[in-house]
Design an enzyme around this catalytic site. Structure first.
Site, PDB file in Angstrom:
ATOM      1  N   HIS A 104       0.894  -0.988  -0.068  1.00 51.45           N
ATOM      2  CA  HIS A 104      -0.298  -0.201  -0.104  1.00 51.45           C
ATOM      3  C   HIS A 104       0.572   1.798  -0.162  1.00 51.45           C
ATOM      4  O   HIS A 104       1.824   1.069   0.334  1.00 51.45           O
ATOM      5  CB  HIS A 104      -1.165  -0.181   0.971  1.00 51.45           C
ATOM      6  CG  HIS A 104      -0.231  -0.303   2.713  1.00 51.45           C
ATOM      7  ND1 HIS A 104      -0.357  -1.329   3.450  1.00 51.45           N
ATOM      8  CD2 HIS A 104      -0.009   0.791   3.846  1.00 51.45           C
ATOM      9  CE1 HIS A 104       0.548  -1.442   4.360  1.00 51.45           C
ATOM     10  NE2 HIS A 104       0.967   0.093   4.728  1.00 51.45           N
ATOM     11  N   HIS A 106       0.693   5.604   1.251  1.00 57.24           N
ATOM     12  CA  HIS A 106       0.409   6.199   2.544  1.00 57.24           C
ATOM     13  C   HIS A 106       0.412   7.509   0.595  1.00 57.24           C
ATOM     14  O   HIS A 106       1.436   7.862   0.901  1.00 57.24           O
ATOM     15  CB  HIS A 106       1.526   6.662   3.163  1.00 57.24           C
ATOM     16  CG  HIS A 106       0.696   5.625   4.288  1.00 57.24           C
ATOM     17  ND1 HIS A 106      -0.319   5.448   5.716  1.00 57.24           N
ATOM     18  CD2 HIS A 106       1.729   4.261   4.168  1.00 57.24           C
ATOM     19  CE1 HIS A 106       0.419   4.160   5.955  1.00 57.24           C
ATOM     20  NE2 HIS A 106       1.204   3.404   5.237  1.00 57.24           N
TER      21      HIS A 106
END
Ligand code: ZN
Length: 142
Positions: A104, A106
Protein backbone atom coordinates in the site's frame (compact mmCIF):
# COMPACT_ATOMS: atom_id res chain seq x y z
CA UNK A 1 3.41 -8.24 13.44
CA UNK A 2 6.20 -10.79 13.36
CA UNK A 3 8.13 -11.82 10.26
CA UNK A 4 6.49 -15.25 10.32
CA UNK A 5 3.03 -13.73 10.56
CA UNK A 6 3.80 -11.52 7.55
CA UNK A 7 5.20 -14.45 5.54
CA UNK A 8 2.25 -16.71 6.35
CA UNK A 9 -0.44 -14.12 5.74
CA UNK A 10 -2.70 -14.98 2.83
CA UNK A 11 -5.12 -12.80 0.95
CA UNK A 12 -8.06 -14.45 2.70
CA UNK A 13 -6.93 -13.25 6.16
CA UNK A 14 -5.83 -9.86 4.96
CA UNK A 15 -7.58 -6.79 6.39
CA UNK A 16 -7.00 -4.82 3.18
CA UNK A 17 -8.43 -7.63 1.01
CA UNK A 18 -11.51 -7.55 3.28
CA UNK A 19 -11.71 -3.77 2.78
CA UNK A 20 -11.52 -4.27 -1.02
CA UNK A 21 -14.32 -6.87 -0.88
CA UNK A 22 -16.24 -4.45 1.40
CA UNK A 23 -16.49 -7.14 4.07
CA UNK A 24 -14.90 -4.44 6.25
CA UNK A 25 -16.37 -0.97 5.65
CA UNK A 26 -14.08 1.92 4.78
CA UNK A 27 -14.29 5.54 3.69
CA UNK A 28 -13.61 5.03 -0.01
CA UNK A 29 -11.82 7.83 -1.86
CA UNK A 30 -11.12 6.03 -5.16
CA UNK A 31 -11.97 2.76 -6.84
CA UNK A 32 -11.43 1.28 -10.29
CA UNK A 33 -11.10 -2.30 -11.58
CA UNK A 34 -7.55 -2.75 -10.26
CA UNK A 35 -7.11 -0.23 -7.44
CA UNK A 36 -8.81 0.87 -4.26
CA UNK A 37 -8.10 3.84 -1.98
CA UNK A 38 -9.64 4.69 1.38
CA UNK A 39 -9.05 6.96 4.36
CA UNK A 40 -6.43 5.57 6.75
CA UNK A 41 -7.86 4.59 10.16
CA UNK A 42 -4.73 5.98 11.81
CA UNK A 43 -4.31 9.27 9.98
CA UNK A 44 -1.39 11.65 10.48
CA UNK A 45 -3.17 14.41 8.53
CA UNK A 46 -6.79 14.87 7.50
CA UNK A 47 -7.47 13.14 4.19
CA UNK A 48 -4.59 10.66 4.75
CA UNK A 49 -5.45 7.79 2.40
CA UNK A 50 -4.08 4.40 1.49
CA UNK A 51 -3.90 3.27 -2.13
CA UNK A 52 -3.76 -0.48 -2.70
CA UNK A 53 -3.90 -2.82 -5.68
CA UNK A 54 -7.00 -5.01 -5.36
CA UNK A 55 -4.82 -8.03 -5.97
CA UNK A 56 -2.98 -9.19 -2.83
CA UNK A 57 0.79 -8.71 -2.82
CA UNK A 58 2.58 -8.51 0.52
CA UNK A 59 5.55 -6.52 -0.76
CA UNK A 60 5.95 -4.06 -3.59
CA UNK A 61 8.86 -6.11 -5.03
CA UNK A 62 6.54 -9.11 -5.47
CA UNK A 63 4.11 -7.23 -7.71
CA UNK A 64 4.57 -7.22 -11.51
CA UNK A 65 6.34 -4.14 -12.95
CA UNK A 66 3.23 -3.13 -14.87
CA UNK A 67 1.16 -3.08 -11.67
CA UNK A 68 3.81 -0.94 -9.93
CA UNK A 69 3.71 1.54 -12.81
CA UNK A 70 -0.10 1.60 -12.72
CA UNK A 71 -0.03 2.07 -8.94
CA UNK A 72 1.92 5.30 -9.31
CA UNK A 73 -0.18 6.52 -12.24
CA UNK A 74 -3.24 5.93 -10.01
CA UNK A 75 -1.48 7.68 -7.10
CA UNK A 76 -1.01 10.71 -9.37
CA UNK A 77 -4.76 10.73 -10.18
CA UNK A 78 -5.65 10.65 -6.48
CA UNK A 79 -3.07 13.34 -5.68
CA UNK A 80 -4.78 15.61 -8.21
CA UNK A 81 -8.16 14.80 -6.65
CA UNK A 82 -6.76 15.67 -3.22
CA UNK A 83 -5.28 18.95 -4.40
CA UNK A 84 -8.56 19.96 -6.06
CA UNK A 85 -10.93 18.44 -3.51
CA UNK A 86 -9.20 19.05 -0.19
CA UNK A 87 -7.27 22.12 -1.28
CA UNK A 88 -3.85 20.89 -0.13
CA UNK A 89 -0.67 22.18 -1.80
CA UNK A 90 0.97 18.81 -2.36
CA UNK A 91 0.68 15.19 -1.29
CA UNK A 92 3.38 13.35 0.62
CA UNK A 93 3.86 9.75 -0.50
CA UNK A 94 5.24 7.01 1.74
CA UNK A 95 5.63 3.30 1.37
CA UNK A 96 6.44 1.74 4.69
CA UNK A 97 5.41 -1.85 4.14
CA UNK A 98 5.41 -3.63 7.46
CA UNK A 99 2.24 -2.38 9.17
CA UNK A 100 -0.30 -4.32 7.06
CA UNK A 101 1.00 -7.12 4.83
CA UNK A 102 -0.69 -5.94 1.62
CA UNK A 103 1.33 -3.54 -0.53
CA UNK A 104 0.00 0.00 0.00
CA UNK A 105 0.95 3.58 -0.66
CA UNK A 106 0.28 6.31 1.92
CA UNK A 107 -1.02 9.55 0.41
CA UNK A 108 -0.97 12.47 2.84
CA UNK A 109 -2.36 15.88 1.91
CA UNK A 110 0.14 18.56 2.98
CA UNK A 111 0.31 22.34 3.00
CA UNK A 112 3.45 24.34 2.27
CA UNK A 113 2.97 26.24 5.53
CA UNK A 114 1.79 23.34 7.72
CA UNK A 115 5.11 23.36 9.61
CA UNK A 116 4.78 19.73 10.61
CA UNK A 117 8.23 18.80 11.85
CA UNK A 118 7.19 15.20 12.31
CA UNK A 119 3.98 13.44 11.37
CA UNK A 120 2.03 12.20 14.38
CA UNK A 121 -1.38 10.55 14.58
CA UNK A 122 -4.31 12.93 14.57
CA UNK A 123 -8.04 12.44 14.98
CA UNK A 124 -10.96 13.75 12.98
CA UNK A 125 -13.47 15.91 14.88
CA UNK A 126 -16.23 13.34 14.28
CA UNK A 127 -17.60 10.82 11.78
CA UNK A 128 -19.16 13.62 9.75
CA UNK A 129 -15.72 15.14 9.13
CA UNK A 130 -14.43 11.73 7.99
CA UNK A 131 -17.31 11.47 5.49
CA UNK A 132 -16.66 15.02 4.32
CA UNK A 133 -12.98 14.37 3.62
CA UNK A 134 -13.68 11.09 1.79
CA UNK A 135 -16.37 12.80 -0.28
CA UNK A 136 -14.17 15.82 -1.12
CA UNK A 137 -11.60 13.46 -2.66
CA UNK A 138 -13.97 10.90 -4.16
CA UNK A 139 -16.44 13.29 -5.70
CA UNK A 140 -13.97 15.73 -7.23
CA UNK A 141 -14.22 15.60 -11.02
CA UNK A 142 -10.97 14.38 -12.64
ZN1 ZN B 1 -4.55 -8.36 0.96
Amino acid sequence: MTTNEIKSSKGADCIFCKIVSKEIPSSIVYEDDKFFAFLDNNPVVKGHSLLIPKEHYVWMHEAPDELIAETFITAKKIINLMIKGVGCDYVQIEIIGKDVPHFHVHLMPRYLNDNLPQLKNIQYENDEEIKTFASKIKNTPM
